[in-house]
Design a protein around this motif. Structure first.
Motif, PDB file in Angstrom:
ATOM      1  N   MET A  53       0.850  -1.184   0.000  1.00  0.00           N
ATOM      2  CA  MET A  53       0.000   0.000   0.000  1.00  0.00           C
ATOM      3  C   MET A  53       0.890   1.240   0.000  1.00  0.00           C
ATOM      4  N   LEU A  54       0.664   2.121  -0.975  1.00  0.00           N
ATOM      5  CA  LEU A  54       1.439   3.347  -1.090  1.00  0.00           C
ATOM      6  C   LEU A  54       0.459   4.514  -1.074  1.00  0.00           C
ATOM      7  N   THR A  55       0.451   5.291   0.016  1.00  0.00           N
ATOM      8  CA  THR A  55      -0.609   6.268   0.174  1.00  0.00           C
ATOM      9  C   THR A  55      -0.195   7.435   1.055  1.00  0.00           C
ATOM     10  N   ALA A  56      -0.912   8.540   0.911  1.00  0.00           N
ATOM     11  CA  ALA A  56      -0.674   9.715   1.752  1.00  0.00           C
ATOM     12  C   ALA A  56      -1.304   9.561   3.124  1.00  0.00           C
ATOM     13  N   ARG A  57      -2.177   8.562   3.281  1.00  0.00           N
ATOM     14  CA  ARG A  57      -2.818   8.320   4.574  1.00  0.00           C
ATOM     15  C   ARG A  57      -1.850   7.518   5.439  1.00  0.00           C
ATOM     16  N   ASN A  58      -1.281   8.176   6.452  1.00  0.00           N
ATOM     17  CA  ASN A  58      -0.234   7.515   7.231  1.00  0.00           C
ATOM     18  C   ASN A  58      -0.574   7.340   8.702  1.00  0.00           C
ATOM     19  N   GLU A  59      -1.852   7.400   9.055  1.00  0.00           N
ATOM     20  CA  GLU A  59      -2.235   7.151  10.439  1.00  0.00           C
ATOM     21  C   GLU A  59      -2.116   5.667  10.748  1.00  0.00           C
ATOM     22  N   LEU A  60      -1.774   5.364  11.993  1.00  0.00           N
ATOM     23  CA  LEU A  60      -1.579   3.973  12.401  1.00  0.00           C
ATOM     24  C   LEU A  60      -2.829   3.129  12.158  1.00  0.00           C
ATOM     25  N   LYS A  61      -4.012   3.699  12.414  1.00  0.00           N
ATOM     26  CA  LYS A  61      -5.251   2.930  12.240  1.00  0.00           C
ATOM     27  C   LYS A  61      -5.441   2.524  10.783  1.00  0.00           C
ATOM     28  N   ASP A  62      -5.010   3.389   9.843  1.00  0.00           N
ATOM     29  CA  ASP A  62      -5.109   3.038   8.431  1.00  0.00           C
ATOM     30  C   ASP A  62      -4.149   1.905   8.090  1.00  0.00           C
ATOM     31  N   LYS A  63      -2.940   1.982   8.659  1.00  0.00           N
ATOM     32  CA  LYS A  63      -1.950   0.941   8.409  1.00  0.00           C
ATOM     33  C   LYS A  63      -2.427  -0.404   8.945  1.00  0.00           C
ATOM     34  N   ILE A  64      -2.946  -0.401  10.167  1.00  0.00           N
ATOM     35  CA  ILE A  64      -3.423  -1.647  10.771  1.00  0.00           C
ATOM     36  C   ILE A  64      -4.590  -2.223   9.975  1.00  0.00           C
ATOM     37  N   PHE A  65      -5.500  -1.352   9.535  1.00  0.00           N
ATOM     38  CA  PHE A  65      -6.647  -1.832   8.755  1.00  0.00           C
ATOM     39  C   PHE A  65      -6.174  -2.468   7.450  1.00  0.00           C
ATOM     40  N   GLY A  66      -5.243  -1.802   6.763  1.00  0.00           N
ATOM     41  CA  GLY A  66      -4.731  -2.348   5.510  1.00  0.00           C
ATOM     42  C   GLY A  66      -4.080  -3.702   5.704  1.00  0.00           C
ATOM     43  N   LEU A  67      -3.291  -3.852   6.751  1.00  0.00           N
ATOM     44  CA  LEU A  67      -2.641  -5.129   7.025  1.00  0.00           C
ATOM     45  C   LEU A  67      -3.662  -6.192   7.411  1.00  0.00           C
ATOM     46  N   ASP A  68      -4.695  -5.791   8.139  1.00  0.00           N
ATOM     47  CA  ASP A  68      -5.748  -6.729   8.548  1.00  0.00           C
ATOM     48  C   ASP A  68      -6.486  -7.329   7.359  1.00  0.00           C
ATOM     49  N   ILE A  69      -6.692  -6.547   6.312  1.00  0.00           N
ATOM     50  CA  ILE A  69      -7.487  -7.033   5.180  1.00  0.00           C
ATOM     51  C   ILE A  69      -6.647  -7.714   4.112  1.00  0.00           C
ATOM     52  N   GLY A  70      -5.335  -7.819   4.354  1.00  0.00           N
ATOM     53  CA  GLY A  70      -4.532  -8.616   3.431  1.00  0.00           C
ATOM     54  C   GLY A  70      -3.339  -7.948   2.797  1.00  0.00           C
ATOM     55  N   ALA A  71      -3.117  -6.650   3.047  1.00  0.00           N
ATOM     56  CA  ALA A  71      -1.925  -5.999   2.509  1.00  0.00           C
ATOM     57  C   ALA A  71      -0.688  -6.574   3.197  1.00  0.00           C
ATOM     58  N   ASP A  72       0.436  -6.578   2.483  1.00  0.00           N
ATOM     59  CA  ASP A  72       1.666  -7.136   3.035  1.00  0.00           C
ATOM     60  C   ASP A  72       2.599  -6.071   3.600  1.00  0.00           C
ATOM     61  N   ASP A  73       2.477  -4.853   3.111  1.00  0.00           N
ATOM     62  CA  ASP A  73       3.323  -3.773   3.611  1.00  0.00           C
ATOM     63  C   ASP A  73       2.641  -2.442   3.311  1.00  0.00           C
ATOM     64  N   TYR A  74       3.154  -1.381   3.905  1.00  0.00           N
ATOM     65  CA  TYR A  74       2.480  -0.085   3.860  1.00  0.00           C
ATOM     66  C   TYR A  74       3.553   0.999   3.864  1.00  0.00           C
ATOM     67  N   LEU A  75       3.560   1.856   2.850  1.00  0.00           N
ATOM     68  CA  LEU A  75       4.546   2.929   2.752  1.00  0.00           C
ATOM     69  C   LEU A  75       3.825   4.240   2.490  1.00  0.00           C
ATOM     70  N   VAL A  82       6.899 -10.443  11.950  1.00  0.00           N
ATOM     71  CA  VAL A  82       7.040 -11.410  10.858  1.00  0.00           C
ATOM     72  C   VAL A  82       5.838 -11.384   9.909  1.00  0.00           C
ATOM     73  N   ILE A  83       4.638 -11.366  10.457  1.00  0.00           N
ATOM     74  CA  ILE A  83       3.433 -11.466   9.628  1.00  0.00           C
ATOM     75  C   ILE A  83       3.014 -10.119   9.048  1.00  0.00           C
ATOM     76  N   TRP A  84       3.106  -9.072   9.841  1.00  0.00           N
ATOM     77  CA  TRP A  84       2.612  -7.767   9.399  1.00  0.00           C
ATOM     78  C   TRP A  84       3.715  -6.743   9.134  1.00  0.00           C
ATOM     79  N   GLY A  85       4.947  -7.052   9.505  1.00  0.00           N
ATOM     80  CA  GLY A  85       6.036  -6.116   9.300  1.00  0.00           C
ATOM     81  C   GLY A  85       5.932  -4.879  10.164  1.00  0.00           C
ATOM     82  N   MET A  86       5.344  -5.026  11.347  1.00  0.00           N
ATOM     83  CA  MET A  86       5.158  -3.905  12.260  1.00  0.00           C
ATOM     84  C   MET A  86       5.929  -4.148  13.552  1.00  0.00           C
ATOM     85  N   LYS A  87       6.328  -3.059  14.204  1.00  0.00           N
ATOM     86  CA  LYS A  87       7.021  -3.154  15.484  1.00  0.00           C
ATOM     87  C   LYS A  87       6.355  -2.274  16.541  1.00  0.00           C
ATOM     88  N   ASP A  88       5.128  -1.850  16.283  1.00  0.00           N
ATOM     89  CA  ASP A  88       4.424  -0.949  17.197  1.00  0.00           C
ATOM     90  C   ASP A  88       3.571  -1.768  18.161  1.00  0.00           C
TER      91      ASP A  88
END
Length: 234
Positions: free
Chosen positions: A78-100, A183-189
């Motif tokens: 996911m490559l987007t101007a929306r960079n809030e944590l909740k957006d990142k978590i939602f994207g990863l929850d629905i199947g995205a592999d990474d978020y930039l 490992v699964i979501w590429g997050m450290k938060d």
């Protein structure tokens, strides 16, 4: 050597052009201006990775991501101007592999693409490693990403499968939430711990529908989670 094919999904020509400048030397590129074009390409052409914007006309990136996951396990960045944590978590929850988030540094974009493609290749190389537990009470097929409990298939989301498979590959190991998140979501938060917990809960609910007495993922209090290999399962 054949180049990997990357699909660029963004309604802004300037963004697609910028991505072309960074990537066209090392990758074969395809482009889509909206979600419908992207899904048509995904279903008809071999794609190795998708770079997906969220703010798209007609069908937003969230919906495109979910539709892709219904038919393909292609890595999605996911490559987007929306960079809030909740957006990142939602994207990863629905199947995205990474978020930039935009704006991005080209070196980071390229590094993330290489990591996703490398991870995808490793998964393919080990796709024949079928896991069976409890005298075939539970069977996990990495190649088809299918899970059978008492010979009945579970309807798992991509991340639910990834989580269950990771735990099952090392059934004696206890995984912390931090490690699973990384490992699964590429997050450290640490705020993403609820993502891990919700996926574990969903897996348990789906398994319980077919085997009420079996809990596939055990909680190790104060540490994390481990797989239950179904020894002596009913």
């Amino acid at each position: 050597m054949k180049k990997n094919t990357i699909l660029l999904v963004d309604d802004e020509w300037n963004t697609r052009n910028l991505l072309r400048i960074y990537l066209e030397k090392d990758y074969d590129l395809m482009e889509a201006e909206d979600g419908k074009q992207a899904l048509a390409l995904i279903k008809s052409v071999p794609i190795d990775l998708v770079i997906l914007d969220i703010m798209l006309p007609c069908m937003d990136g969230w919906e495109v991501c979910m539709e892709i996951r219904k038919v393909r396990q292609t890595p999605i960045l996911m490559l987007t101007a929306r960079n809030e944590l909740k957006d990142k978590i939602f994207g990863l929850d629905i199947g995205a592999d990474d978020y930039l988030a935009k704006p991005f540094e080209p070196e980071e974009l390229i590094a993330r693409i290489k990591a996703l493609l490398r991870r995808s290749l490793i998964t393919e190389q080990h796709s024949d490693n079928v896991l069976m537990f409890g005298d075939q009470f539970i069977i996990i097929h990495p190649e088809s990403r299918a899970v059978l409990v008492k010979d009945r298939a579970l309807d798992l989301t991509p991340k639910e499968f990834d989580l269950l498979y990771l735990l099952a590959k090392q059934p004696r190991r206890v995984f912390t939430r931090d490690l699973l998140l990384d490992v699964i979501w590429g997050m450290k938060d640490i705020r993403g711990h609820r993502t891990v917990d919700s996926h574990v809960k969903n897996i348990r609910i789906k398994v319980k529908e077919q085997a009420p007495a079996y809990n596939p993922i055990q909680t190790v209090w104060g540490v994390g989670y481990k797989f239950n290999p179904a020894d002596g399962a009913p």
